[in-house]
Design a protein around this motif. Structure first.
Motif, mmCIF file in Angstrom:
data_model
loop_
_atom_site.group_PDB
_atom_site.id
_atom_site.type_symbol
_atom_site.label_atom_id
_atom_site.label_comp_id
_atom_site.label_asym_id
_atom_site.label_seq_id
_atom_site.Cartn_x
_atom_site.Cartn_y
_atom_site.Cartn_z
ATOM 1 N N GLY A 246 -1.777 1.446 -2.504
ATOM 2 C CA GLY A 246 -1.765 2.959 -2.330
ATOM 3 C C GLY A 246 -0.603 3.643 -2.771
ATOM 4 O O GLY A 246 -0.372 4.767 -2.813
ATOM 5 N N GLY B 191 0.320 7.267 -3.586
ATOM 6 C CA GLY B 191 1.210 8.074 -2.587
ATOM 7 C C GLY B 191 2.531 8.446 -3.342
ATOM 8 O O GLY B 191 2.899 9.385 -2.881
ATOM 9 N N LEU C 20 -0.952 -2.131 2.863
ATOM 10 C CA LEU C 20 -0.575 -0.687 2.566
ATOM 11 C C LEU C 20 0.983 -0.695 2.256
ATOM 12 O O LEU C 20 1.632 -1.411 2.781
ATOM 13 N N LEU D 242 3.226 4.706 3.468
ATOM 14 C CA LEU D 242 2.160 5.166 3.015
ATOM 15 C C LEU D 242 1.406 5.898 4.207
ATOM 16 O O LEU D 242 1.104 7.145 4.021
ATOM 17 N N GLU D 243 1.208 5.228 5.360
ATOM 18 C CA GLU D 243 0.343 5.947 6.262
ATOM 19 C C GLU D 243 1.120 7.024 6.925
ATOM 20 O O GLU D 243 0.718 8.105 7.379
ATOM 21 N N ALA E 280 -4.320 7.372 3.690
ATOM 22 C CA ALA E 280 -3.671 6.217 3.206
ATOM 23 C C ALA E 280 -4.576 4.998 2.780
ATOM 24 O O ALA E 280 -4.520 4.330 1.768
#
Length: 331
Positions: free
Chosen positions: A176, A180, A251, A255-256, A264
């Motif tokens: 990701g 991102g 991840l 990212l989240e 994400a």
């Protein structure tokens, strides 16, 4: 790594001819004369002598401004990235990287930009034990085509077609960060110590991981077009299906927080530009693979398994797809 890329502000700015430009910045530097290089830059062709009993692995990748990297991206990062994405293909085949050629198209000669670009390119050459053996410079829209040459013992190359029902699916690293990082750049982030931006602009080709996996994995691919799209390539080539466990997706850090949980996960599945390895291997060798990868600083995360049933299970149907240059982008 510096917060801003190494600069050349004090370098004189003047027009250089093609051959002087190549000699000064784009010929092989202190990576030295690689073993197997019979004749390097300076003639019409390079001459190579691969290791006895090995097969050549060759791949080419083109990076175009405002398609693969932003026009304002630091030249150092552009140089690094252009080589990294090409080397990632060798990693996916389990090949040892040996040599590369590079064709650089630039709109005009900016010696400062070319010097910084060259610094990024050659730094990754040294890190990856790759020798630049030739290339070309021409005028036009900014783009870089890099051809990489590697070698692999016969019958040891990792192919997309080797997957078997019952294999576990696994990835190196975290996912990701490509999408991102692009979104972070678009939001104005310019600090290359920022984890997402660093992942996007300075990806790391998993060459050591590919060499470790080439006698353990059944198949592999690098994640350039998005996990789901690239998994689809494996399934098609191997004549199998797959089932994913989305809760196990690794991840990239932050990212989240940056995108939210749902976005994400979508970035990890369809964003692309991650350049991690996606591979399948028998359950019996997973622990061995994980231990070997840890020695090289790489991680292994099991995210699903291959099945006899066609298709990809465990995801929403609308997510299936990925980046396509002539297919409208992510679908």
């Amino acid at each position: 790594m510096p917060r801003s890329m190494p600069g050349a502000a004090d370098r004189p700015r003047r027009d250089l001819g093609e051959f002087e430009l190549i000699a000064r910045y784009l010929a092989g530097r202190d990576e030295g004369k690689a073993s197997g290089l019979v004749l390097g830059p300076g003639d019409d062709c390079a001459l190579l002598s691969p290791s006895p009993g090995h097969q050549l692995a060759v791949s080419v990748d083109t990076s175009v401004v405002d398609v693969h990297f932003p026009a304002a991206a630091p030249a150092y990062a552009v140089g690094h990235r252009a080589l990294a994405v090409a080397l990632s293909d060798l990693a996916a085949m389990g090949a040892r990287a040996r040599w590369c050629t590079m064709a650089l198209t630039i709109p005009q000669v900016d010696e400062t930009w070319v010097a910084d670009f060259s610094d990024g390119f050659h730094a990754l050459c040294r890190e990856s034990d790759v020798c630049l053996i030739g290339g070309d410079v021409t005028r036009g829209q900014l783009s870089i085509s890099v051809t990489v040459h590697g070698e692999v013992p016969p019958n040891q190359a990792l192919r997309r077609s080797g997957g078997q029902a019952g294999d576990l699916l696994a990835v190196t690293g975290a996912l990701g960060g490509g999408l991102g990082g692009l979104k972070a750049w678009q939001a104005g982030e310019r600090d290359l110590e920022h984890e997402l931006l660093k992942t996007y602009l300075l990806p790391r080709p998993r060459l050591a991981a590919g060499l470790i996996l080439n006698d353990l994995a059944h198949c592999a691919i690098d994640i350039s077009d998005g996990l789901l799209a690239d998994l689809g390539h494996i399934c098609q080539a191997s004549g199998v299906g797959a089932e994913l466990n989305l809760s196990q997706l690794p991840l990239v850090a932050g990212l989240e927080t940056a995108l939210g949980q749902d976005a994400a996960r979508r970035a990890a599945l369809t964003g692309g530009d991650d350049y991690e390895l996606l591979f399948s291997l028998p359950p019996a060798v997973v622990d061995v693979a994980r231990q070997r990868l840890a020695v090289s600083g790489d991680t292994l995360t099991v995210i699903g398994h291959l099945t006899e049933t066609p298709g990809i299970a465990g995801i929403d149907a609308e997510l299936i797809g990925g980046w396509q240059h002539f297919g409208g982008g992510a679908s």
